[in-house]
Design an enzyme around this catalytic site. Structure first.
Site, mmCIF file in Angstrom:
data_model
loop_
_atom_site.group_PDB
_atom_site.id
_atom_site.type_symbol
_atom_site.label_atom_id
_atom_site.label_comp_id
_atom_site.label_asym_id
_atom_site.label_seq_id
_atom_site.Cartn_x
_atom_site.Cartn_y
_atom_site.Cartn_z
ATOM 1 N N LYS A 10 -63.277 20.297 -33.821
ATOM 2 C CA LYS A 10 -62.617 19.329 -32.948
ATOM 3 C C LYS A 10 -63.505 18.095 -32.742
ATOM 4 O O LYS A 10 -64.707 18.114 -33.060
ATOM 5 C CB LYS A 10 -62.292 20.018 -31.608
ATOM 6 C CG LYS A 10 -61.290 21.170 -31.753
ATOM 7 C CD LYS A 10 -60.942 21.761 -30.394
ATOM 8 C CE LYS A 10 -59.922 22.885 -30.524
ATOM 9 N NZ LYS A 10 -59.503 23.402 -29.192
ATOM 10 N N TYR A 50 -49.861 21.810 -32.026
ATOM 11 C CA TYR A 50 -49.892 22.389 -30.680
ATOM 12 C C TYR A 50 -48.497 22.569 -30.086
ATOM 13 O O TYR A 50 -48.347 22.617 -28.864
ATOM 14 C CB TYR A 50 -50.769 21.534 -29.767
ATOM 15 C CG TYR A 50 -52.255 21.769 -29.973
ATOM 16 C CD1 TYR A 50 -52.803 23.054 -29.914
ATOM 17 C CD2 TYR A 50 -53.128 20.709 -30.209
ATOM 18 C CE1 TYR A 50 -54.166 23.274 -30.100
ATOM 19 C CE2 TYR A 50 -54.487 20.919 -30.393
ATOM 20 C CZ TYR A 50 -55.006 22.212 -30.335
ATOM 21 O OH TYR A 50 -56.349 22.426 -30.503
ATOM 22 N N ASN A 117 -63.840 22.850 -26.655
ATOM 23 C CA ASN A 117 -64.387 24.124 -27.128
ATOM 24 C C ASN A 117 -64.657 24.154 -28.629
ATOM 25 O O ASN A 117 -64.681 25.208 -29.251
ATOM 26 C CB ASN A 117 -63.491 25.285 -26.684
ATOM 27 C CG ASN A 117 -62.072 25.151 -27.205
ATOM 28 O OD1 ASN A 117 -61.779 24.254 -27.995
ATOM 29 N ND2 ASN A 117 -61.211 26.053 -26.794
ATOM 30 N N HIS A 120 -60.995 25.115 -33.560
ATOM 31 C CA HIS A 120 -59.712 25.808 -33.557
ATOM 32 C C HIS A 120 -59.712 26.780 -34.725
ATOM 33 O O HIS A 120 -60.227 26.458 -35.795
ATOM 34 C CB HIS A 120 -58.555 24.822 -33.736
ATOM 35 C CG HIS A 120 -57.267 25.508 -34.085
ATOM 36 N ND1 HIS A 120 -56.423 26.017 -33.125
ATOM 37 C CD2 HIS A 120 -56.710 25.821 -35.292
ATOM 38 C CE1 HIS A 120 -55.393 26.606 -33.738
ATOM 39 N NE2 HIS A 120 -55.544 26.496 -35.051
ATOM 40 N N GLU A 131 -50.115 26.045 -40.088
ATOM 41 C CA GLU A 131 -51.140 25.045 -39.778
ATOM 42 C C GLU A 131 -51.771 24.467 -41.047
ATOM 43 O O GLU A 131 -52.085 23.278 -41.099
ATOM 44 C CB GLU A 131 -52.207 25.683 -38.875
ATOM 45 C CG GLU A 131 -51.643 26.031 -37.493
ATOM 46 C CD GLU A 131 -52.582 26.900 -36.656
ATOM 47 O OE1 GLU A 131 -53.692 27.229 -37.141
ATOM 48 O OE2 GLU A 131 -52.192 27.244 -35.523
HETATM 49 P P1 DAT Z 1 -57.494 28.997 -28.643
HETATM 50 O O1 DAT Z 1 -58.007 27.645 -29.083
HETATM 51 O O2 DAT Z 1 -58.606 29.886 -28.203
HETATM 52 O O3 DAT Z 1 -56.576 29.647 -29.641
HETATM 53 P P2 DAT Z 1 -55.122 28.378 -27.086
HETATM 54 O O4 DAT Z 1 -54.364 28.395 -28.378
HETATM 55 O O5 DAT Z 1 -54.602 29.224 -25.981
HETATM 56 O O6 DAT Z 1 -56.652 28.736 -27.310
HETATM 57 O O7 DAT Z 1 -55.171 26.877 -26.523
HETATM 58 C C1 DAT Z 1 -55.351 25.790 -27.388
HETATM 59 C C2 DAT Z 1 -56.360 24.853 -26.799
HETATM 60 O O8 DAT Z 1 -55.877 24.310 -25.569
HETATM 61 C C3 DAT Z 1 -57.674 25.515 -26.428
HETATM 62 O O9 DAT Z 1 -58.563 25.586 -27.522
HETATM 63 C C4 DAT Z 1 -58.187 24.628 -25.327
HETATM 64 C C5 DAT Z 1 -56.935 24.202 -24.628
HETATM 65 N N1 DAT Z 1 -56.627 25.080 -23.484
HETATM 66 C C6 DAT Z 1 -56.086 26.313 -23.541
HETATM 67 N N2 DAT Z 1 -55.935 26.831 -22.314
HETATM 68 C C7 DAT Z 1 -56.387 25.883 -21.463
HETATM 69 C C8 DAT Z 1 -56.509 25.789 -20.054
HETATM 70 N N3 DAT Z 1 -56.118 26.776 -19.246
HETATM 71 N N4 DAT Z 1 -57.035 24.655 -19.531
HETATM 72 C C9 DAT Z 1 -57.421 23.644 -20.318
HETATM 73 N N5 DAT Z 1 -57.339 23.664 -21.655
HETATM 74 C C10 DAT Z 1 -56.831 24.759 -22.220
HETATM 75 MG MG MG Z 2 -54.704 28.994 -30.296
#
Ligand code: DAT
Ligand code: MG
Length: 139
Positions: A10, A50, A117, A120, A131
């Site tokens: 990212k 997303y 974070n 991805h 994707e």
């Molecule tokens: P991951 O990246 O671990 O698969 P995800 O698909 O649930 O997580 O979410 C996509 C991204 O969105 C994640 O990398 C960071 C952001 N995100 C997820 N949950 C969040 C939250 N509660 N608050 C802020 N950002 C969040």
């Molecule tokens: Mg995810």
């Protein structure tokens, strides 16, 4: 089974100079980098990528953050790489991600309203196929 997964470094990972460190973890684990591109995400790519999160409170800042700077899209392959890269990445929140993982070792809370974070990784075979087509549409 040999699989392919879509990994993004990212914009926070690119900005912090962690492309090499992150790819090194993928390669050190024994996975193969098959495709690699440094690019700026288009709004269309981010909306598709997303789509599952559209409507959630963190979606607007997430898409904004992902378009702030260049990112690295790559395809990694190997037996079990989809789950394997998710394990390497660690859990979503870098504050609580386990030490030894990319997010746990290299990430932290930067006090912003979206979790920066670093990476991805696709979460299933279906997500990976979908994707990969978004980021490498030329096949
Ligand atoms: P991951 O990246 O671990 O698969 P995800 O698909 O649930 O997580 O979410 C996509 C991204 O969105 C994640 O990398 C960071 C952001 N995100 C997820 N949950 C969040 C939250 N509660 N608050 C802020 N950002 C969040
Ligand atoms: Mg995810």
């Amino acid at each position: 089974m040999t699989e392919r997964t879509l990994v993004l470094v990212k914009p926070d990972g690119v900005e912090r100079g962690l492309i090499g460190a992150i790819i090194a973890r993928i390669e050190t684990k024994g996975y193969t980098v098959e495709r690699l591109e440094l690019l700026r995400a288009t709004p269309e790519q981010l909306a598709a990528h997303y789509a599952e999160h559209e409507g959630k409170p963190f979606y607007p800042p997430l898409v904004e953050f992902m378009s702030e700077g260049p990112l690295v899209a790559l395809v990694a392959s190997g037996h079990g790489v989809i789950q394997g890269f998710r394990s390497l990445a660690g859990t979503t929140d870098p504050t609580t991600a386990a030490p030894g993982t990319i997010r746990g070792d290299l990430g932290r809370d930067w006090g912003l309203n979206v979790q920066k974070n670093l990476v991805h990784g696709s979460d299933s075979e279906e997500s990976a196929a979908r994707e990969i087509a978004i980021w490498f549409p030329e096949g």
